[in-house]
Design an enzyme around this catalytic site. Structure first.
Site, short mmCIF file in Angstrom:
data_model
loop_
_atom_site.label_atom_id
_atom_site.label_comp_id
_atom_site.label_asym_id
_atom_site.label_seq_id
_atom_site.Cartn_x
_atom_site.Cartn_y
_atom_site.Cartn_z
N ASP A 2 0.82 -1.20 0.00
CA ASP A 2 0.00 0.00 0.00
C ASP A 2 0.86 1.27 0.00
OD1 ASP A 2 -2.68 1.37 0.54
OD2 ASP A 2 -1.50 2.05 2.25
N GLU A 10 1.21 -0.10 -4.92
CA GLU A 10 0.44 1.12 -5.12
C GLU A 10 1.45 2.25 -4.94
OE1 GLU A 10 -3.34 3.66 -3.37
OE2 GLU A 10 -2.08 2.51 -2.00
#
Length: 588
Positions: free
Chosen positions: A254, A291
């Site tokens: 993330d 990400e």
């Protein structure tokens, strides 16, 4: 770094306990009675305790002032501040013992949240839905973060105990059973992990190991200092822990743009190297996905197998944002960067990966964003029309189905699911679910009010417009509203959408996937009238061609000979209907 150094390890006659607490003068292990730990070099405290067995619960007492769980706890049966439980991972009997994973080009990902995927909200309950995923054409189930968080409900990005799958969803063996059953059906299982911050409640590291943190701040809390060897090892050992003990097939990291990269060699590089060594040792396909708002093409290499310092793919937010602007005309926040011509931006994403490849971003104050990405293979990009962020980070948590007509969404799906990038759906999207996915959490007191006030500030215009319609992120009803509406699968719109997605994915697996290895970007163009054309050179030398009308008006077929064999949409006529999509394959 393949051997674990953090956490508790069972031995032949008990257990070895370890804690890195450089700021502590004294650490005691709390079992039936208190036992002092030996202080060693570099702030490590340890003790070998005979007679300890799986199921034993324990805490650490720091300087006779505060009792804390193990930061590498394997399980927290009583939430983040309760005692840690000793887990014996060797006792689980894996049924899919020969599973080695699947190549990345076969990936069709479904992102899911365990707590809202089923009414029961458990790992075990998810098993009953795996056959649906297989029948749909999904090959990879991605779970939102599981690291133990405060309270009984959370998206997962507030995790504070990275090694402990949250007890709200079941015990460790329940998670293993889910992964095992998925592997028996040929499904990969991926896990979303957060290494850019710790959650705001239940993190005690700052008291006894302040070296974990830098003075830098992320949008969610203090940044983590990976220059410190123990801190870097904590994260990399955690990666290997998920892959080894739970047999996940890969991880999605993330918001890595929020990780400060001090030092000559980045933590992300070391992490990839460690995973590559593990994959080589075990003979498994393991996939690492990022990400990364910085659009760093240099961090990606979908061809490396096993990983050797880089990452298989990146979630392509650019692709989503361009489609969202085209379909909704929304212009707030980061969507303003895609206002000039969202159709041109879609073409650029299809033709070379990122939309922003070094251009100035108005949303980011004019900062240059991204790197050229056209030389990468298309499978270095995970493309999607919806995900947890893009639904949940809206005031109402509403999906595209709530405000975009079905024909437009189906046209977008026909492109996304057959393009040579890796496609991803958000749970329920395959049948057009309208169940919202609002932001929810379960904090208490001042922290709960801070979350409420932060949401009101972030969505001030929406609160002015919608007022009490906006769900309270702390209320249990908000969480319950996000539970997937499986019954709507069987209603006429749901059946129709699901049949479409199944057909598209069957074509993908038959016509696209066998040709994806060594595929390259080609070209893509958009016209003012909504016409989109694109082509790619596939790995077997074939040319994959796309023609689409991404407008609400009928348009004339462009001049020129149409070549290749139709694989979707049939033959085109002189006029192209609104939101029509045509795919063709030309033999090499």
């Amino acid at each position: 770094m393949n051997g674990r150094h953090f956490g508790t390890r069972l031995t032949t006659d008990g257990a070895a306990f370890r804690l890195w607490a450089p700021a502590a003068k004294r650490v005691d292990l709390l079992l039936e009675k208190s036992r002092p730990l030996r202080r060693g070099d570099d702030g490590w405290f340890s003790a070998d305790i005979p007679g300890v067995k799986a199921g034993t619960r324990y805490k650490f007492r720091i300087d006779d002032e505060i009792d804390v769980p193990d930061p590498a706890s394997a399980f927290q049966p009583d939430d983040v501040s309760g005692p840690s439980e000793v887990i014996d991972h060797s006792t689980y009997q894996w049924r899919a013992s020969d599973w080695r994973g699947r190549p990345w080009q076969e990936a069709v990902v479904l992102e899911s949240h365990v707590g809202t995927f089923t009414p029961d909200g458990t790992y075990r309950a998810m098993i009953g839905k795996l056959d649906h995923l297989v029948a749909t054409g999904i090959t990879a189930l991605e779970l939102m973060p599981l690291a133990d968080f405060a309270g009984s409900r959370n998206w997962g990005y507030d995790g504070v105990l990275w090694y402990a799958p949250d007890s709200a969803y079941g015990r460790p063996d329940d998670l293993k059973a889910l992964i095992d059953e998925a592997h028996l059906r040929g499904l990969m299982v991926l896990l979303d992990v957060v290494y850019n911050h710790f959650g705001p409640e239940g993190n005690y590291l700052g008291r006894y190991a302040p070296g974990f943190f830098t003075e830098a701040q992320t949008p969610w809390g203090s940044a983590i200092d990976y220059r410190v060897p123990e801190v870097r090892a904590f994260a990399i050992e955690n990666v290997l822990y998920w892959l080894r003990e739970y047999r996940f097939d890969g991880l999605r990291l993330d918001a890595v743009h929020a990780i400060p990269e001090q030092g000559e060699i980045s933590m992300l590089h070391d992490l990839s190297i460690a995973v590559g060594e593990f994959a080589a040792e075990t003979g498994r396909h393991i996939h690492l996905v990022l990400e990364n708002d910085d659009n760093s093409a240099s961090a990606l290499d979908a061809v490396q197998d096993p990983p050797r310092g880089k990452y298989r793919a990146q979630w392509n937010d650019d692709y989503h944002h361009a489609w969202h602007v085209l379909l909704t005309a929304e212009a707030h926040g980061y969507y303003r960067d895609y206002q000039r011509s969202p159709l041109d931006d879609i073409a650029r994403a299809l033709g070379s990966g990122f939309v922003y490849q070094g251009e100035a971003s108005a949303h980011r104050g004019g900062r240059l964003r991204g790197e050229p990405s056209g030389k990468l293979t298309p499978t270095a990009f995970v493309n999607f029309l919806q995900n947890h962020d893009q639904i949940g980070n809206r005031a109402l948590g509403d999906r595209l189905e709530s405000h975009v007509n079905a024909a437009a969404i189906e046209g977008a799906l026909a492109i996304t699911l057959l393009a040579p990038m890796v496609p991803m759906l958000f749970m329920g999207e395959e049948w057009g679910s309208k169940a919202p996915f609002p932001f929810f959490c379960d904090f208490r007191g001042d922290l709960a009010e801070a979350v409420r006030n932060g949401r009101r500030k972030e969505f001030a215009a929406a609160y002015t417009k919608h007022g009490d319609e906006i769900p309270d992120p702390l209320h249990s009803s908000t969480f319950r509203s996000a539970v997937l509406d499986w019954d709507s699968r069987n209603e006429p719109p749901g059946r129709q959408r699901l049949a479409l997605v199944k057909e598209l994915l069957a074509i993908r697996h038959r016509e696209i996937v066998p040709r994806l290895a060594r595929a390259t970007f080609g070209q893509a163009q958009a016209a003012d009238n909504g016409l989109l054309t694109a082509s790619w050179r596939m790995g077997d030398g074939a040319t994959l061609g796309l023609l689409a009308n991404l407008s609400a008006n009928e348009i004339a077929h462009p001049q020129g000979e149409t070549i290749g064999r139709p694989i979707w949409g049939g033959e085109t006529g002189e006029r192209i209907a609104p939101w029509s999509v045509y795919w063709r394959l030309e033999a090499p």
